[in-house]
Design an enzyme around this catalytic site. Structure first.
Site, mmCIF file in Angstrom:
data_model
loop_
_atom_site.group_PDB
_atom_site.id
_atom_site.type_symbol
_atom_site.label_atom_id
_atom_site.label_comp_id
_atom_site.label_asym_id
_atom_site.label_seq_id
_atom_site.Cartn_x
_atom_site.Cartn_y
_atom_site.Cartn_z
ATOM 1 N N GLY A 31 -14.906 17.553 -59.702
ATOM 2 C CA GLY A 31 -13.724 16.761 -60.130
ATOM 3 C C GLY A 31 -12.643 17.719 -60.917
ATOM 4 N NE ARG A 94 -16.465 15.327 -55.579
ATOM 5 C CZ ARG A 94 -16.754 15.616 -57.067
ATOM 6 N NH1 ARG A 94 -17.782 16.401 -57.396
ATOM 7 N NH2 ARG A 94 -16.053 14.726 -57.869
ATOM 8 C CG ASP A 172 -17.005 11.235 -66.589
ATOM 9 O OD1 ASP A 172 -16.008 10.194 -66.642
ATOM 10 O OD2 ASP A 172 -17.504 11.424 -65.481
ATOM 11 C CG MET A 214 -12.556 7.148 -64.105
ATOM 12 S SD MET A 214 -11.904 8.717 -63.579
ATOM 13 C CE MET A 214 -11.280 8.230 -62.109
ATOM 14 C CD GLU A 270 -15.718 4.979 -62.605
ATOM 15 O OE1 GLU A 270 -15.658 4.103 -61.660
ATOM 16 O OE2 GLU A 270 -15.828 5.752 -62.943
ATOM 17 N NE ARG A 295 -1.944 -12.422 -65.676
ATOM 18 C CZ ARG A 295 -2.059 -13.615 -65.825
ATOM 19 N NH1 ARG A 295 -3.327 -13.992 -66.353
ATOM 20 N NH2 ARG A 295 -1.076 -14.497 -65.726
#
Length: 804
Positions: A31, A94, A172, A214, A270, A295
């Protein structure tokens, strides 16, 4: 001539490290992450600087397998204007084929054809693991290629060893062994920008917003963004909520609304799960938020995009240069390593040692959640660097994460046993973004510790005038994202008003002081501690937290507010350079703040890709100016279109910004034209960056914990009495840890005339900046990483200085 005196040079340099005859290839894999381009640029330019050939491998491992035009030699100019671009301009993909033996055989053949035996891989743990496997198989692959007649014996011997150095590029921040990975800070910027924008509409309609960020297996982004925006609730994979969390959450939201709050923010990673392993999704949370207009916003790939932050540019540049040094020093027996950041220092770690530590998913699958948190590393669990939520709660480790819901409620704070201690907090000096986050943290941690908290308006001036009032939990709601100083701050020193300050301390029964500010705060604390013999009221614990854009406080490598200022400088430089797009060659002369401290100019110049930076700490004369102009003129005769020169506001009383502008304009006539810009107070304004919000929150919480311990130790005979030097401290970042240091011991480290420390760590970045700008210079490698081990990064308590 004005300027700092030149010091005797006793450092160790890298001139004996030569890249002549060596070939280095750089690739990005997995990524993408903001800052990857800065790392590529640093590898290319440092590699060329030492005399090596440097190659791009486009499209990651797929380009290595396919070969051909995917592997191209890089030039100095080919990485120009790349620093500010997000993603990766050399592409990432990838590659399933590289996972096979046949694919790696093709890749080895493509590298040998170009004599590439030094590989710099920028990616996540999967990409780095693949690189290490490739290295382990290298000799066997060469033998196989030789047997197939694809290479001869001479080529096999010449390319007998493959050296691997990795840099972790991942938003991350999920790699063990490094405090921050390339791209994480920029992703936090994207999240906080969205949250700040959402808060205005949520407040207008009294809504609850659920934001999904994420983090399929790592909750770092959710955890730190929740801390940075003052969210009401957060869900992360590593620490599922206790059973019955639904009712607790709804109760917390109701309590918040009953106190007058018009909005609620819930942040969910997530990959968040409950104790049974069932996913906690944003849609599920909407159903559970009964009675609230709710929301959902899913940020998605917005977090990967955009311009890299100043922090990521600097981090990537430092790592890229360190990676080349590691390759130059590597021998046939040197294991593959990864360049990491620990505290404020670049280090090298065995790659596979780091990868093997990342067993978080296994621990989570076995529901060993405390083990999962521990495996994330110290940055995630202990809060030594930026992002631990629990420092806000006054906790040391994330195993207490679940009880933050109790600390977040007023009723829980009131249920906490009262200590009968009164603690005052004040801001001193110029405003700095992140001050309000620090005050909020101090107030809420103090209340949680059982103290009564008092706010002092307008610094020491407000102190002696009696502008002191109790500040409660709800009073600091929403302060985290506010710039400037909501308490008010002035530069007034306490020295002339000690009697009145002592009187106010007696009137309000103040038992401890937390001073958040810049150089005036430091000098003020020195004056207060020195007057203890005359005024017994001043014999209380005192601690200072550095907060100034100039980053000029002795005893600390970093200050609250400097990161926000750096981002303001970097963003402005990007826009200024873009303004010349499509015009003829142009050089911009930009003046930054900082007083006599060149931190903002130097580090901002490194982040913005400056050609030259003038600062007080590095004396220069007219010959240096002439050499800089000639150097820039030669660069402008190539394909480079824009130049950037930064000048610290007090670098030299004679060589002013106007003088330098006129000099460059005259000497560059016919080659380039010039423009000048004085950035001014815009460097102090704006919303604080994620770094400053979290750094301010964390250090203020640590300071309050120190105050609590010191109060208990100093309470004797029914009163607090603290007059030893270690009860008047400065809390600062020193290399790898946060350290409490007596201010009296910092006096000898201070140049009081110019308001700067006598030794400043960031000066070692100047040669790096010059190398990346194509200057021939010496680069100090005294602190260059020797190969270390992950287990070495455990901060220990010291008898003389308390290390967090």
């Amino acid at each position: 001539m004005a300027g700092a005196p030149k010091r005797q040079d006793t450092r160790k340099f890298f001139e004996n490290l030569s890249g002549a005859g060596k070939c280095i290839a750089v690739l990005t894999s997995g990524g993408d992450a903001q800052g990857m381009n800065a790392a590529v640029r640093a590898v290319v330019r440092m590699g060329i600087y030492v005399g090596a050939k440097v190659y791009f491998i486009h499209e990651g491992y797929q380009g290595m397998v396919d070969g051909g035009d995917n592997i191209k030699e890089a030039t100095w100019e080919s990485v120009s204007s790349m620093l500010q671009v997000g993603g990766t301009v050399i592409g990432s993909a990838r590659c399933k084929e590289f996972r096979t033996h046949e694919g790696r055989l093709k890749a080895a053949h493509n590298l040998v054809q170009r004599s590439i035996t030094n590989l710099c891989v920028i990616g996540g743990d999967g990409s780095l693991t693949g690189a290490n496997l490739f290295r382990e198989e290298w000799s066997g692959l060469l033998t196989e290629l030789q047997q197939q007649g694809l290479i001869d014996e001479e080529a096999a011997q010449k390319n007998s060893a493959l050296h691997i150095v990795g840099m972790v590029g991942s938003i991350d921040n999920d790699f063990c062994g490094t405090d921050m990975t390339i791209g994480t800070d920029s992703a936090l910027h994207r999240i906080i920008e969205v949250v700040d924008a959402i808060m205005t509409t949520a407040q207008s309609h009294q809504r609850t917003f659920v934001l999904e960020v994420m983090g399929r297996h790592c909750g770092y982004l959710a955890l730190v963004s929740a801390l940075a925006c003052g969210a009401d609730w957060v869900f992360i994979p590593e620490m599922p909520p206790e059973d019955g969390w639904e009712d607790s959450m709804c109760q917390k939201l109701s309590e918040s609304r009953s106190r007058g709050s018009r909005l609620n923010i819930i942040i969910v990673a997530e990959g968040a799960i409950d104790r049974q392993g069932q996913p906690i999704t944003s849609d599920f949370l909407v159903v559970r938020c009964l009675g609230f207009d709710t929301r959902v916003t899913i940020l998605g790939h917005v977090q990967r995009g955009g311009t890299p932050s100043a922090f990521d540019r600097i981090l990537a540049s430092r790592m890229g240069v360190e990676a080349v040094l590691a390759l130059l020093e590597a021998s046939a027996n040197t294991p593959a390593c990864v360049v990491s950041l620990v505290g404020n220092q670049a280090v090298r770690l065995p790659l596979m040692e780091c990868v093997q530590m990342v067993k978080v998913q296994k621990a989570m699958d076995e529901k060993k959640f405390e083990e999962a948190v521990r495996l994330r590393g110290r940055y995630f669990s202990s809060g030594i660097s930026r992002g631990c939520w629990n420092t806000w709660l006054g906790c040391i480790c994330l195993r207490f994460f679940c009880i933050f819901r109790l600390f977040l409620s007023v009723s829980a704070a009131l249920r906490h046993p009262q200590s009968s201690f009164n603690v005052a907090v004040l801001n001193v000096g110029a405003p700095a973004a992140g001050m309000n986050a620090a005050v909020r943290s101090a107030v809420r941690v103090g209340i949680t510790e059982g103290h009564k908290m008092f706010a002092v308006n307008d610094g020491f001036e407000g102190f002696y005038k009696g502008q002191i009032k109790e500040i409660k939990w709800g009073d600091v709601g929403g302060w985290t994202g506010q710039g400037g100083s909501l308490l008010g701050t002035k530069r007034t020193l306490p020295g002339k008003h000690l009697d009145k300050i002592a009187e106010q301390i007696r009137i309000h029964n103040i038992n401890a002081l937390l001073v958040i500010g810049g150089f005036e705060a430091y000098v003020g604390l020195l004056e207060l501690s020195a007057a203890r013999d005359k005024y017994t009221e001043l014999c209380v614990p005192m601690v200072m937290v550095p907060a100034t854009v100039s980053n000029n406080i002795p005893g600390s490598d970093l200050s609250i507010g400097s990161d926000t200022a750096l981002n303001a400088i970097t963003d402005t430089c990007d826009r200024i350079k873009q303004s010349a797009s499509g015009t003829k060659r142009r050089v911009f002369i930009i003046e930054t703040m900082g007083g006599y401290c060149g931190y903002l100019a130097t580090v901002g110049g490194l982040a913005a890709g400056a050609d030259t930076v003038y600062i007080y700490e590095e004396a220069f004369d007219i010959r240096d100016l002439q050499a800089n102009v000639e150097h820039l003129t030669q660069k402008m005769k190539t394909s480079i279109q824009r130049g950037l020169v930064l000048r610290n506001e007090n670098c030299n009383e004679n060589f002013t910004t106007d003088f330098i502008y006129q000099l460059y304009s005259e000497e560059g006539r016919g080659t380039f034209d010039c423009r000048k810009n004085i950035l001014g107070h815009m460097q102090q304004g704006g919303a604080p960056s994620p770094f400053d919000r979290n750094f301010g929150t964390k250090v203020a919480a640590k300071a309050m914990q120190w105050i609590t311990r010191t109060l208990k130790d100093s309470y004797k005979g029914g009163r607090v009495f603290a007059n030893s030097e270690d009860t008047a401290c400065l809390l600062g970042m020193r290399r790898r840890a946060l350290v409490f240091q007596p201010v009296s011991q910092l006096r000898d480290e201070t140049d009081f005339v110019h308001r700067i420390p006598k030794e400043q760590w960031w000066l070692k970045l100047r040669p790096l900046m010059k190398i990346l700008a194509k200057y021939k210079t010496s680069y100090d490698v005294s602190d260059s990483g020797q190969l270390e081990h992950v287990t070495r990064f455990r901060a220990k308590e010291s008898n003389t200085t308390a290390t967090i």
